[in-house]
Design an enzyme around this catalytic site. Sequence first.
Site, PDB file in Angstrom:
ATOM      1  N   LYS A 166       3.113  -3.042  -0.763  1.00 22.25           N
ATOM      2  CA  LYS A 166       3.253  -2.153  -1.921  1.00 22.25           C
ATOM      3  C   LYS A 166       3.094  -2.892  -3.265  1.00 22.25           C
ATOM      4  CE  LYS A 166       5.071   1.409   0.909  1.00 22.25           C
ATOM      5  NZ  LYS A 166       5.907   1.313   2.088  1.00 22.25           N
TER       6      LYS A 166
ATOM      7  N   TYR B 260      11.944   1.949   8.549  1.00 24.16           N
ATOM      8  CA  TYR B 260      10.518   1.921   8.883  1.00 24.16           C
ATOM      9  C   TYR B 260       9.962   0.544   8.559  1.00 24.16           C
ATOM     10  CZ  TYR B 260       5.558   3.230   8.959  1.00 24.16           C
ATOM     11  OH  TYR B 260       4.209   3.311   9.235  1.00 24.16           O
TER      12      TYR B 260
ATOM     13  N   ASP C  15      12.953  -6.681   5.270  1.00 26.72           N
ATOM     14  CA  ASP C  15      11.691  -6.008   5.018  1.00 26.72           C
ATOM     15  C   ASP C  15      11.753  -5.504   3.579  1.00 26.72           C
ATOM     16  OD1 ASP C  15       9.599  -4.288   4.678  1.00 26.72           O
ATOM     17  OD2 ASP C  15       9.898  -3.179   6.545  1.00 26.72           O
TER      18      ASP C  15
HETATM   19  C1  LIG Z   1       5.523   1.134   3.590  1.00 24.05           C
HETATM   20  C2  LIG Z   1       6.417   0.289   4.403  1.00 24.05           C
HETATM   21  C3  LIG Z   1       5.941  -0.500   5.458  1.00 24.05           C
HETATM   22  C4  LIG Z   1       4.525  -0.410   5.962  1.00 24.05           C
HETATM   23  O1  LIG Z   1       3.605  -0.837   5.020  1.00 24.05           O
HETATM   24  P1  LIG Z   1       2.078  -0.341   5.175  1.00 24.05           P
HETATM   25  O2  LIG Z   1       1.381  -1.048   4.054  1.00 24.05           O
HETATM   26  O3  LIG Z   1       2.105   1.142   5.054  1.00 24.05           O
HETATM   27  O4  LIG Z   1       1.597  -0.781   6.507  1.00 24.05           O
HETATM   28  C5  LIG Z   1       6.816  -1.363   6.062  1.00 24.05           C
HETATM   29  N1  LIG Z   1       8.105  -1.445   5.679  1.00 24.05           N
HETATM   30  C6  LIG Z   1       8.598  -0.694   4.675  1.00 24.05           C
HETATM   31  C7  LIG Z   1      10.021  -0.851   4.265  1.00 24.05           C
HETATM   32  C8  LIG Z   1       7.778   0.207   4.024  1.00 24.05           C
HETATM   33  O5  LIG Z   1       8.291   0.977   3.055  1.00 24.05           O
END
Ligand SMILES: *Cc1c(COP(=O)(O)O)cnc(C)c1O
Length: 429
Positions: A267, A144, A239
């Site tokens: 995060k 994701y 990511d």
């Molecule tokens: C949470 C998450 C996102 C998206 O971040 P948001 O602040 O919710 O837009 C992207 N990549 C990873 C790996 C994530 O865990």
Amino acid sequence: MNYQRSSALFAEAEKVIPGGVNSPVRAFKAVGGTPIFVEKAKGAYLYDADGNKLIDYINSWGPMILGHAHEAVVNAVIEKAKKGTSFGMPTEIETKIAELAVSMVPNIDKIRFVNSGTEACMSAVRLARGYTGKDKIIKFAGCYHGHSDSFLIQAGSGAVTFGSPNSPGVTQGTAKDTLLATYNDLKNVAEVITANKDKISCIILEPVAGNMGCIPPSKGFLEGLRKLCDENNILLIFDEVMTGFRLAAGGAQELFGVKADIVTFGKVIGGGLPVGAFAAREEIMNRLAPVGPVYQAGTLSGNPLAMAAGLAILQELDSNREIFNSIAKKTEYLHKGLEAVLTSEGVKFTINRVGSMISVHFSDKPVTDFDSAAAANNESFKKFFHGMLKEGVYIAPSAFETWFICDALSYDDLDATISACGKVAKTLN
Ligand SMILES: *Cc1c(COP(=O)(O)O)cnc(C)c1O
């Protein structure tokens, strides 16, 4: 436990907010029942609208690595707010957090702040395309990267063909530029590259997958991707929205000793306020506006409250790097404890863990990619989730999510969780 007030609040919310929530996973669709409304949180505990106290294993999906309402973070935000909450002009604190982030993370010279992980990943891909002059990207099924169009793609008819949209509103035109590959399968990635020679700008992945449960990279996978990228003039994007400032001060790049070309954050870097960021070496970052031609902007980017919270948490982590070991040890203790009680009750399970990320899949086969995660028993997971909740333990309301261990959790909390799991395990067969 009584959830009367939460249920009433949810019914009100549903009238004016789609599904009653501002992000779908909160609605409990994967486990059934109605969501719990939070009143407040402190340290490792959530207190809900009915006054129930829960041990929290989500920690806002990662940001609260030191626990909720951490004093340093709360005070930093309060003090900043008194001086004004947004200017749309540069402030010194943006440079301070940038300097600190660049000093903690290997292999990056410059960083730009945005407002979410979604924005960070979306911008990183645009930068990779602008830098390489190529359009296509490779992403992995089950990873994701936020909800921007290029990432909401599912596998098409064959692994080597392009993907198809997995949400209405994403166009075929966008889908044709996203190629899907299988996590932990280098051979598959090599095939996708060969079939799209000289068209691929970047490979983006979670270096430890956390959005199909926790799935570690298999031995040599990250190194193999690095090599494939170097051989084919492709940028490698880690990511690290989940793993950054969590698995180590320098994130997955440091933990695995593999260099990425662009890294994205979210995060933890915001300490619980809406912050994302992306970073790279100077030659790549200088392609961004206003220095270079790749456009990217944000009215509230680098917002002083958000930067104050982010700087406070990064300073705590930087000045006490033992925290990364401490939370990894707590997670290992939890792993061993859960393993022991589930085994003694004869439950079929697989636990995956890296650092302070852990997840339980109800499957006796190894869980290494999206398909093996999807093959686990979701009925058992639902029972497990609601059973744990009854015992006062809040885990992710979906089998496709990681649990995040925070430093505020005590060994007593972990013991209470393990003993709750022992009780719940008896109901799972
Ligand atoms: C949470 C998450 C996102 C998206 O971040 P948001 O602040 O919710 O837009 C992207 N990549 C990873 C790996 C994530 O865990």
